[in-house]
Design an enzyme around this catalytic site. Structure first.
Site, PDB file in Angstrom:
ATOM      1  N   ILE A  90      -5.815  -7.745  11.720  1.00 44.31           N
ATOM      2  CA  ILE A  90      -7.264  -7.763  11.517  1.00 44.31           C
ATOM      3  C   ILE A  90      -7.455  -7.348  10.066  1.00 44.31           C
ATOM      4  O   ILE A  90      -6.855  -6.374   9.599  1.00 44.31           O
ATOM      5  CB  ILE A  90      -8.011  -6.830  12.511  1.00 44.31           C
ATOM      6  CG1 ILE A  90      -9.514  -6.761  12.167  1.00 44.31           C
ATOM      7  CG2 ILE A  90      -7.422  -5.436  12.561  1.00 44.31           C
ATOM      8  CD1 ILE A  90     -10.350  -5.995  13.221  1.00 44.31           C
ATOM      9  N   SER A  91      -8.271  -8.113   9.339  1.00 44.93           N
ATOM     10  CA  SER A  91      -8.395  -7.897   7.899  1.00 44.93           C
ATOM     11  C   SER A  91      -9.027  -6.537   7.575  1.00 44.93           C
ATOM     12  O   SER A  91      -9.786  -5.976   8.369  1.00 44.93           O
ATOM     13  CB  SER A  91      -9.245  -9.000   7.279  1.00 44.93           C
ATOM     14  OG  SER A  91      -8.725 -10.261   7.622  1.00 44.93           O
ATOM     15  N   GLN A  92      -8.721  -6.058   6.364  1.00 43.77           N
ATOM     16  CA  GLN A  92      -9.307  -4.819   5.853  1.00 43.77           C
ATOM     17  C   GLN A  92     -10.815  -5.034   5.658  1.00 43.77           C
ATOM     18  O   GLN A  92     -11.227  -6.049   5.088  1.00 43.77           O
ATOM     19  CB  GLN A  92      -8.648  -4.511   4.509  1.00 43.77           C
ATOM     20  CG  GLN A  92      -9.116  -3.242   3.867  1.00 43.77           C
ATOM     21  CD  GLN A  92      -8.578  -3.089   2.444  1.00 43.77           C
ATOM     22  OE1 GLN A  92      -7.796  -3.912   1.979  1.00 43.77           O
ATOM     23  NE2 GLN A  92      -8.995  -2.049   1.771  1.00 43.77           N
ATOM     24  N   PRO A  93     -11.662  -4.095   6.092  1.00 49.02           N
ATOM     25  CA  PRO A  93     -13.110  -4.270   5.943  1.00 49.02           C
ATOM     26  C   PRO A  93     -13.550  -4.594   4.508  1.00 49.02           C
ATOM     27  O   PRO A  93     -14.427  -5.437   4.304  1.00 49.02           O
ATOM     28  CB  PRO A  93     -13.674  -2.924   6.413  1.00 49.02           C
ATOM     29  CG  PRO A  93     -12.676  -2.461   7.423  1.00 49.02           C
ATOM     30  CD  PRO A  93     -11.338  -2.891   6.902  1.00 49.02           C
ATOM     31  N   ARG A 113     -16.229  -2.534  15.103  1.00 52.88           N
ATOM     32  CA  ARG A 113     -14.829  -2.912  14.822  1.00 52.88           C
ATOM     33  C   ARG A 113     -13.865  -2.384  15.899  1.00 52.88           C
ATOM     34  O   ARG A 113     -12.799  -2.965  16.104  1.00 52.88           O
ATOM     35  CB  ARG A 113     -14.424  -2.422  13.418  1.00 52.88           C
ATOM     36  CG  ARG A 113     -13.116  -3.062  12.899  1.00 52.88           C
ATOM     37  CD  ARG A 113     -12.925  -2.753  11.418  1.00 52.88           C
ATOM     38  NE  ARG A 113     -11.796  -3.457  10.828  1.00 52.88           N
ATOM     39  CZ  ARG A 113     -10.652  -2.873  10.465  1.00 52.88           C
ATOM     40  NH1 ARG A 113     -10.480  -1.579  10.648  1.00 52.88           N
ATOM     41  NH2 ARG A 113      -9.678  -3.592   9.932  1.00 52.88           N
TER      42      ARG A 113
END
Ligand code: SAM
Length: 210
Positions: free
Chosen positions: A57-60, A31
Site C-alpha cells: 500500500i503506497s506511502q500517504p 487507511r
C-alpha cells in the site's frame, strides 16, 4: 479524526501538499481498513506497508503527491493502473466523477472491491487484467495514474489519454527507485515534467493472476 490522522495530515502539509481537496480526501479515507491486521498500529504512519501477494500500500505522502499532480475538475474520468489495496483509488473516488482501476492480482482486487462497497464508493469500476494495455472500451481518459514502476510509458496508455489529459507514472530502470513523471498530452506532442524520486513495486506486463 483521531490524533494519528491529525498527525498524518500535518506531516503531508510539511511534505508540501497544499491542495485542500486532496488533504480533505486523505483525511476522510480510513487507511486502517486498507492495511492487514498485523499492521493496524502503523496504518496512519507516513510509510508504505506490505499487503498480500508481495505488494504494497503506497506511502500517504506519495498518494497525496500523485493525486495533487492530476487533480482538476471534479467531472473528469480517471484510469488507475495498480489497484493494490484500493487506498489510492478511494482517495481518487472522492475527487473525480468516475475511477476505472485495473489490478493483475485477483485476490487483491476482490478485497479492494469489498472495501469500495463498504465505503459506498459507487463511482469506482474495477477490472482484473494487465493494465499496460489500458482499458480501450472506456477510453479516452482525462487522467491516467500508474501506481507501479515502469521501464517506459506503455504506448496503449498514451493512446488512451485525451488531448489535454495528464498521465502520471513512475519510470526507471530498476525497482529500487523511479522518477515520477507527469506527462501532458497536447495537440503539439507530449510535455514531460519530473516530479522527483519514488519507489514502487514493478509494473508487470503479463496476464493476470486469478
Ligand atoms: N496504489 C495502491 C494502494 O494504494 O494500495 C498500491 C499499488 S502497489 C504499489 C502496485 C500494484 O500494481 C500492485 O498491486 C500490483 O499487483 C499492481 N500491478 C503491477 N503490474 C500491473 C499491471 N500490469 N496491471 C495491473 N496492475 C499491476
Amino acid at each position: 479524526m483521531d490524533l494519528r490522522q491529525v498527525r498524518l495530515i500535518m506531516d503531508l502539509r510539511q511534505n508540501g501538499i497544499q491542495d485542500v481537496n486532496v488533504l480533505s480526501a486523505i483525511e476522510k479515507t480510513p487507511r486502517h481498513l486498507f492495511v492487514p491486521e498485523n499492521f493496524q498500529e502503523e496504518a496512519y504512519e507516513n510509510t508504505a506497508l506490505p499487503i498480500e501477494s508481495g505488494q504494497t500500500i503506497s506511502q500517504p505522502a506519495v498518494v497525496a503527491m500523485m493525486t495533487e499532480a492530476i487533480v482538476g475538475d471534479k467531472r473528469l474520468r480517471v484510469l488507475e493502473i495498480g489497484t493494490g489495496s484500493g487506498y489510492q483509488t478511494s482517495v481518487l473516488a472522492q475527487l473525480f466523477r468516475r475511477v476505472y482501476t485495473i489490478e493483475r492480482h485477483g485476490n487483491l482486487l476482490k478485497t479492494a472491491q469489498a472495501r469500495f462497497d463498504k465505503l459506498g464508493l459507487h463511482n469506482v469500476t474495477t477490472r482484473l487484467g494487465d493494465g499496460t494495455k489500458g482499458w480501450p472500451e472506456q477510453a479516452p481518459f482525462d487522467r491516467i495514474l500508474v501506481t507501479a514502476g515502469a521501464t517506459e510509458i506503455p504506448e496503449a496508455l498514451l493512446d488512451q489519454l485525451r488531448i489535454g489529459g495528464i498521465l502520471v507514472i513512475p519510470i526507471g530502470p530498476s525497482s529500487d527507485a523511479q522518477s515520477l513523471q507527469r506527462v501532458r498530452k497536447e495537440a503539439d506532442g507530449l510535455h514531460v515534467e519530473d516530479l522527483g524520486l519514488v519507489r514502487f513495486v514493478p509494473l508487470v506486463g503479463e496476464p493476470p493472476v486469478r
